[in-house]
Design a protein around this motif. Structure first.
Motif, PDB file in Angstrom:
ATOM      1  N   GLY A  48       0.584  -0.746  -0.300  1.00  0.00           N
ATOM      2  CA  GLY A  48      -0.073   0.565  -0.035  1.00  0.00           C
ATOM      3  C   GLY A  48       0.773   1.519  -0.078  1.00  0.00           C
ATOM      4  O   GLY A  48       2.083   1.098  -0.277  1.00  0.00           O
ATOM      5  N   LEU A  49       0.014   2.460   0.158  1.00  0.00           N
ATOM      6  CA  LEU A  49       0.576   3.692   0.053  1.00  0.00           C
ATOM      7  C   LEU A  49       1.076   4.042   1.385  1.00  0.00           C
ATOM      8  O   LEU A  49       0.626   4.139   2.135  1.00  0.00           O
ATOM      9  CB  LEU A  49       0.071   4.226  -0.667  1.00  0.00           C
TER      10      LEU A  49
ATOM     11  N   ASN B  57     -12.331  16.930   2.489  1.00  0.00           N
ATOM     12  CA  ASN B  57     -14.159  16.870   1.742  1.00  0.00           C
ATOM     13  C   ASN B  57     -13.687  16.458   0.734  1.00  0.00           C
ATOM     14  O   ASN B  57     -15.314  15.564  -0.309  1.00  0.00           O
ATOM     15  CB  ASN B  57     -14.903  17.571   2.304  1.00  0.00           C
ATOM     16  N   GLU B  58     -12.623  16.716  -0.747  1.00  0.00           N
ATOM     17  CA  GLU B  58     -12.900  16.384  -1.780  1.00  0.00           C
ATOM     18  C   GLU B  58     -11.524  15.365  -1.539  1.00  0.00           C
ATOM     19  O   GLU B  58     -11.504  15.480  -2.968  1.00  0.00           O
ATOM     20  CB  GLU B  58     -12.315  17.871  -2.541  1.00  0.00           C
ATOM     21  N   GLY B  59     -11.133  15.109  -0.989  1.00  0.00           N
ATOM     22  CA  GLY B  59     -10.336  13.271  -1.508  1.00  0.00           C
ATOM     23  C   GLY B  59      -8.805  14.445  -1.436  1.00  0.00           C
ATOM     24  O   GLY B  59      -8.565  16.182  -2.022  1.00  0.00           O
ATOM     25  N   GLN B  60      -8.001  13.632  -1.400  1.00  0.00           N
ATOM     26  CA  GLN B  60      -6.350  14.042  -2.526  1.00  0.00           C
ATOM     27  C   GLN B  60      -6.234  14.003  -3.947  1.00  0.00           C
ATOM     28  O   GLN B  60      -6.669  12.440  -4.244  1.00  0.00           O
ATOM     29  CB  GLN B  60      -5.553  13.258  -1.594  1.00  0.00           C
TER      30      GLN B  60
ATOM     31  N   PHE C  75      -4.188  12.511  -6.651  1.00  0.00           N
ATOM     32  CA  PHE C  75      -2.882  12.511  -6.988  1.00  0.00           C
ATOM     33  C   PHE C  75      -2.200  12.613  -8.357  1.00  0.00           C
ATOM     34  O   PHE C  75      -2.853  12.614  -9.054  1.00  0.00           O
ATOM     35  CB  PHE C  75      -3.317  10.581  -6.642  1.00  0.00           C
ATOM     36  N   GLY C  76      -0.817  12.443  -8.022  1.00  0.00           N
ATOM     37  CA  GLY C  76      -0.351  12.037  -9.319  1.00  0.00           C
ATOM     38  C   GLY C  76       0.263  11.334 -10.201  1.00  0.00           C
ATOM     39  O   GLY C  76      -0.176  10.520  -9.283  1.00  0.00           O
ATOM     40  N   PRO C  77       1.084  11.495 -11.022  1.00  0.00           N
ATOM     41  CA  PRO C  77       0.834   9.864 -11.798  1.00  0.00           C
ATOM     42  C   PRO C  77       2.410   9.003 -11.365  1.00  0.00           C
ATOM     43  O   PRO C  77       2.454   7.807 -11.265  1.00  0.00           O
ATOM     44  CB  PRO C  77       1.472  10.185 -13.068  1.00  0.00           C
TER      45      PRO C  77
ATOM     46  N   PHE D 158     -12.287   6.428   3.266  1.00  0.00           N
ATOM     47  CA  PHE D 158     -12.403   7.072   1.836  1.00  0.00           C
ATOM     48  C   PHE D 158     -12.139   5.147   1.410  1.00  0.00           C
ATOM     49  O   PHE D 158     -11.521   4.770   1.545  1.00  0.00           O
ATOM     50  CB  PHE D 158     -11.400   7.410   1.007  1.00  0.00           C
TER      51      PHE D 158
ATOM     52  N   TYR E 237     -10.305   4.798  -2.419  1.00  0.00           N
ATOM     53  CA  TYR E 237      -9.670   5.210  -3.833  1.00  0.00           C
ATOM     54  C   TYR E 237      -9.024   3.921  -4.695  1.00  0.00           C
ATOM     55  O   TYR E 237      -9.356   3.295  -4.430  1.00  0.00           O
ATOM     56  CB  TYR E 237      -8.159   6.130  -3.281  1.00  0.00           C
TER      57      TYR E 237
ATOM     58  N   GLN F  84      -7.308   2.638  -8.690  1.00  0.00           N
ATOM     59  CA  GLN F  84      -6.385   3.437  -9.714  1.00  0.00           C
ATOM     60  C   GLN F  84      -6.513   2.276 -10.315  1.00  0.00           C
ATOM     61  O   GLN F  84      -6.561   1.014 -10.674  1.00  0.00           O
ATOM     62  CB  GLN F  84      -5.232   3.201  -9.118  1.00  0.00           C
TER      63      GLN F  84
ATOM     64  N   ARG G 132      -3.587   7.266 -12.778  1.00  0.00           N
ATOM     65  CA  ARG G 132      -2.828   7.632 -11.429  1.00  0.00           C
ATOM     66  C   ARG G 132      -4.683   7.266 -10.419  1.00  0.00           C
ATOM     67  O   ARG G 132      -5.418   7.168 -10.569  1.00  0.00           O
ATOM     68  CB  ARG G 132      -2.689   9.173 -11.345  1.00  0.00           C
ATOM     69  N   LEU G 133      -3.552   7.597  -9.426  1.00  0.00           N
ATOM     70  CA  LEU G 133      -4.852   7.118  -8.253  1.00  0.00           C
ATOM     71  C   LEU G 133      -5.947   8.073  -8.360  1.00  0.00           C
ATOM     72  O   LEU G 133      -5.359   9.578  -7.933  1.00  0.00           O
ATOM     73  CB  LEU G 133      -4.004   6.882  -6.740  1.00  0.00           C
TER      74      LEU G 133
ATOM     75  N   LEU H 137      -9.634   9.481  -6.358  1.00  0.00           N
ATOM     76  CA  LEU H 137     -11.194   9.925  -5.272  1.00  0.00           C
ATOM     77  C   LEU H 137     -11.963   8.767  -5.759  1.00  0.00           C
ATOM     78  O   LEU H 137     -12.793   9.061  -6.934  1.00  0.00           O
ATOM     79  CB  LEU H 137     -11.588  10.657  -4.085  1.00  0.00           C
TER      80      LEU H 137
ATOM     81  N   ARG I 172     -16.170   8.645   0.018  1.00  0.00           N
ATOM     82  CA  ARG I 172     -15.874   9.194   0.800  1.00  0.00           C
ATOM     83  C   ARG I 172     -17.829   8.615   1.406  1.00  0.00           C
ATOM     84  O   ARG I 172     -18.722   9.030   1.441  1.00  0.00           O
ATOM     85  CB  ARG I 172     -15.593  10.217   1.123  1.00  0.00           C
TER      86      ARG I 172
ATOM     87  N   TYR J  56      -8.036   1.120  -3.253  1.00  0.00           N
ATOM     88  CA  TYR J  56      -7.335   1.508  -1.634  1.00  0.00           C
ATOM     89  C   TYR J  56      -8.195   1.777  -0.453  1.00  0.00           C
ATOM     90  O   TYR J  56      -9.278   2.759  -1.309  1.00  0.00           O
ATOM     91  CB  TYR J  56      -6.314   2.038  -1.839  1.00  0.00           C
TER      92      TYR J  56
ATOM     93  N   PHE K  40      -3.381   4.364   4.395  1.00  0.00           N
ATOM     94  CA  PHE K  40      -4.102   3.317   3.151  1.00  0.00           C
ATOM     95  C   PHE K  40      -3.887   2.009   3.458  1.00  0.00           C
ATOM     96  O   PHE K  40      -2.441   1.977   3.929  1.00  0.00           O
ATOM     97  CB  PHE K  40      -3.388   4.115   2.118  1.00  0.00           C
ATOM     98  N   GLY K  41      -4.939   0.701   2.976  1.00  0.00           N
ATOM     99  CA  GLY K  41      -4.729  -0.541   3.030  1.00  0.00           C
ATOM    100  C   GLY K  41      -3.820  -0.598   1.885  1.00  0.00           C
ATOM    101  O   GLY K  41      -3.600   0.219   1.270  1.00  0.00           O
TER     102      GLY K  41
END
Lengths: 116, 107
Positions: free
Chosen positions: A42-43, A102-105, A107-109, B34, B36, B38, B43-44, B46, B49, B86, B97-98
Motif C-alpha cells: 500500500g501507500l 472532503n474533496e479528497g486528495q 494524486f500525481g502519476p 475513503f 480510492y 487506480q 493515476r490514483l 478518489l 467518501r 485502496y 492506506f490499506g
C-alpha cells in the motif's frame, strides 16, 4: 494545470547516488503530500506540507530522505545515498486544505525509482 | 496507532455478480474513511467518501463503527470495474492506506 504533475516519470540510478523528485501540485492547493508505494504494498506516508506551517516529517524512513516546498507551489523530495530498498513509486498528492479532506486528495502519476 | 486492513490482495468475480471489497480499520478517534481506485495506467483517484453517503459508479460503502469496517459494495460488477482499490483512513494530518485489493471482473 489540469492536475498534479510529477517529474521524472521514471528514474534509474545507481546505489549511493542522490536523486531529486519533483511535484507540481494543483494551483491553489495548500496541502501537499508525498507517499511511497513499494511493489505489492500500500501507500506509505512520507511527509506533509500545509501552507506555511512546519511540515509533518513523521513518515520519512531515514535521514537520507528530505523534502522542501516553496510557498504553496513546487515540492522536491530528495533521497541521498540511495539504497536498493528505496526502489518504489513515489506519489505526490495535493488538496485544498490539510484538514478539509472532503474533496479528497488529488494524486500525481508518480515517479518510478529504480536503484540498481 | 491507526491501521487499515484490506484482507484480500486479489479478488475475481464474474460480470454481473455482486462484489464486496473488505476494509477494516483501527483508530481511536472519530473515523473518516475513503475509497480510492487506480485503473490500469491511470493515476490514483478518489472513488467515494463515507461522509457523503454517495454512490459512485454503482459502488456504495457504509461505515460500521461497531465492526470497524467500511466495505465497498456493488450489486452487479462490470468489466470496467477491474482495478486496484485502496481503502484509506483520515487521521489528523494524513491518509493511512490499506495495502489494496486488485479486483478483476471476468467476462
Amino acid at each position: 494545470g489540469a492536475g498534479v504533475s510529477q517529474s521524472p516519470s521514471n528514474k534509474v540510478t545507481e546505489k549511493g547516488k542522490d536523486v531529486e523528485l519533483r511535484c507540481d501540485p494543483i494551483s491553489g492547493h495548500t496541502a501537499l503530500y508525498w507517499y511511497r508505494q513499494r511493489l505489492g504494498q500500500g501507500l506509505e506516508f512520507l511527509i506533509y506540507f500545509q501552507g506555511n506551517s512546519a511540515p509533518d516529517k513523521s513518515g520519512l524512513p531515514s535521514d537520507r530522505f528530505s523534502a522542501e516546498r516553496t510557498g504553496e507551489s513546487v515540492s522536491t523530495l530528495t533521497i541521498q545515498r540511495t539504497q536498493q530498498e528505496d526502489s518504489a513509486v513515489y506519489l505526490c498528492a495535493s488538496s485544498l486544505q490539510g484538514r478539509g479532506y472532503n474533496e479528497g486528495q488529488f494524486f500525481g502519476p508518480g515517479t518510478r525509482l529504480t536503484v540498481l | 496507532a491507526q491501521r487499515v486492513t484490506q484482507p484480500e490482495k486479489l479478488l475475481s468475480v464474474f460480470k454481473g455478480a455482486p462484489v464486496e471489497l473488505k476494509c477494516n480499520y483501527s483508530y481511536s478517534g472519530s473515523p473518516e474513511l475513503f475509497w480510492y481506485v487506480q485503473y490500469s495506467r491511470q493515476r490514483l483517484q478518489l472513488l467515494l467518501r463515507h461522509i457523503s453517503r454517495e454512490s459512485i459508479k454503482g459502488f456504495t460503502a457504509d461505515l460500521n463503527k461497531g465492526e470497524t469496517s467500511f466495505h465497498l459494495k456493488k450489486p452487479f460488477a462490470q468489466e470496467e470495474d477491474s482495478a486496484m482499490y485502496y481503502c484509506a483512513l483520515k487521521t489528523l494530518r494524513q491518509l493511512t492506506f490499506g495495502s489494496g485489493t486488485q479486483l478483476t471482473v471476468l467476462p
